[in-house]
Design a protein around this motif. Structure first.
Motif, short mmCIF file in Angstrom:
data_model
loop_
_atom_site.label_atom_id
_atom_site.label_comp_id
_atom_site.label_asym_id
_atom_site.label_seq_id
_atom_site.Cartn_x
_atom_site.Cartn_y
_atom_site.Cartn_z
N VAL A 1 0.73 -1.10 -0.01
CA VAL A 1 -0.09 -0.06 0.02
C VAL A 1 0.78 1.17 -0.09
O VAL A 1 0.61 2.29 -0.73
CB VAL A 1 -0.92 0.05 1.10
CG1 VAL A 1 -1.66 1.31 1.41
CG2 VAL A 1 -2.09 -0.93 1.10
N MET A 2 2.09 1.19 0.65
CA MET A 2 2.85 2.44 0.98
C MET A 2 3.53 2.51 -0.45
O MET A 2 3.64 3.90 -1.03
CB MET A 2 3.97 2.27 2.00
CG MET A 2 3.25 2.23 3.26
SD MET A 2 4.67 2.56 4.80
CE MET A 2 4.98 0.59 4.60
N SER A 3 4.02 1.37 -1.12
CA SER A 3 4.33 1.53 -2.40
C SER A 3 3.45 2.21 -3.52
O SER A 3 3.74 3.14 -4.34
CB SER A 3 4.93 0.24 -2.91
OG SER A 3 6.02 -0.10 -2.13
N LEU A 4 2.18 1.61 -3.54
CA LEU A 4 1.39 2.15 -4.49
C LEU A 4 0.87 3.70 -4.18
O LEU A 4 0.88 4.38 -5.28
CB LEU A 4 -0.21 1.36 -4.23
CG LEU A 4 0.00 0.06 -4.64
CD1 LEU A 4 -1.37 -0.81 -4.05
CD2 LEU A 4 0.00 -0.12 -6.31
N LEU A 5 0.84 4.13 -3.19
CA LEU A 5 0.66 5.57 -2.52
C LEU A 5 1.81 6.45 -3.20
O LEU A 5 1.74 7.52 -3.83
CB LEU A 5 0.52 5.72 -1.17
CG LEU A 5 -0.75 5.38 -0.62
CD1 LEU A 5 -0.54 5.23 0.99
CD2 LEU A 5 -1.70 6.05 -1.03
N ALA A 6 3.08 5.76 -2.90
CA ALA A 6 4.16 6.53 -3.51
C ALA A 6 4.27 6.32 -5.26
O ALA A 6 4.54 7.49 -5.88
CB ALA A 6 5.49 5.93 -3.17
#
Length: 272
Positions: free
Chosen positions: A172-177
């Protein structure tokens, strides 16, 4: 007579008072480290609402993970049976129940009387539970209760491939980034949870009608995704909060058990 049910789960604790087969009052709190403390606090709250004392309660049944340790409960019953009993009270047509708890999820099949026929629990993985959603909400910096509304605004669900909650949070953090929206990610999370729940459905089967219980049942996005993957409508429990269904079932069992005890005592008096 007034009967009480208290449900101590892994994330929340609920208490319900029943009188004349109707809900008199209910309360819920976030659990404390000690299940006895959680049960005592939530019961104190529901008694405070009504101005009652424990002495006014004819019988109390406990359920949930801490059910065997509650000192003021006369009996304890599994949360599986209690969810069946409570859901049947709220909607007499219900025969299948998906209960998404904080620590595990269950598919419960009941008969026309609300008694347990069969059940299945998810594997020991948080990806199919409320803790999964709680972790995602924490990553977003929002309360878990806001996650459903966020997902409903999603336009295109982002596939969530990881089955581990910890790895999913990293994803999720990667997708947000990468610039993906919280709304689309949240929708993908709802679909991921529903897909994992559907594995139990495929193995055990469903009966009409299907309902959802537990706190996650308040997440409209998850409910819609469950309907999509199971191809079954999730029926309403009316005005009954799905999060108190376990405690409600426990209170209903308290009434049944108290009646059986009175009948047993009456037979003994006849013999004597």
């Amino acid at each position: 007579m007034i009967f009480a049910g208290v449900d101590v789960g892994s994330l929340s604790a609920e208490a319900v008072l029943v009188k004349d087969n109707e809900i008199l009052a209910h309360s819920m709190i976030t659990v404390k480290p000690n299940p006895v403390t959680s049960a005592t606090l939530v019961m104190d709250e529901v008694l405070k609402q009504t101005g009652l004392n424990m002495e006014d309660i004819s019988c109390c049944v406990s359920t949930g993970y801490g059910r065997e340790r509650i000192p003021f409960a006369q009996y304890d019953v599994s949360e599986i049976s209690c969810h069946g009993k409570g859901a049947h009270w709220a909607n007499k047509e219900v025969r299948s129940i998906i209960d998404v708890g904080g620590q595990d999820s269950k598919l419960i099949l009941i008969d026309e009387n609300g008694d347990l026929d069969d059940f299945m629990m998810n594997d020991k993985c948080a990806a199919g539970t409320g803790r999964f959603l709680e972790g995602i909400a924490k990553t977003f910096g929002i309360h878990v209760s806001e996650l459903g509304d966020l997902a409903l605004k999603g336009q295109e669900a982002i596939p969530i491939s990881s089955i581990c909650t910890v790895y999913t949070q990293f994803d999720v953090m990667s997708l947000l980034a990468d610039g993906r929206t919280k709304e689309d990610i949240a929708l993908g999370v709802s679909e991921s949870l529903a897909t994992r729940l559907n594995k139990m459905v495929v193995q055990l089967g469903l009966r009409d009608k299907l309902c959802c219980t537990g706190g996650v049942a308040k997440n409209k996005s998850v409910v819609e995704c469950i309907e999509k993957v199971t191809k079954k409508e999730v029926v309403s429990l009316g005005d009954t909060d799905p999060q108190i269904i376990g405690a409600l079932g426990a209170a209903l069992y308290a009434g049944e058990m108290h009646l059986k005890q009175l009948q047993k005592e009456a037979k003994l008096e006849e013999i004597m």
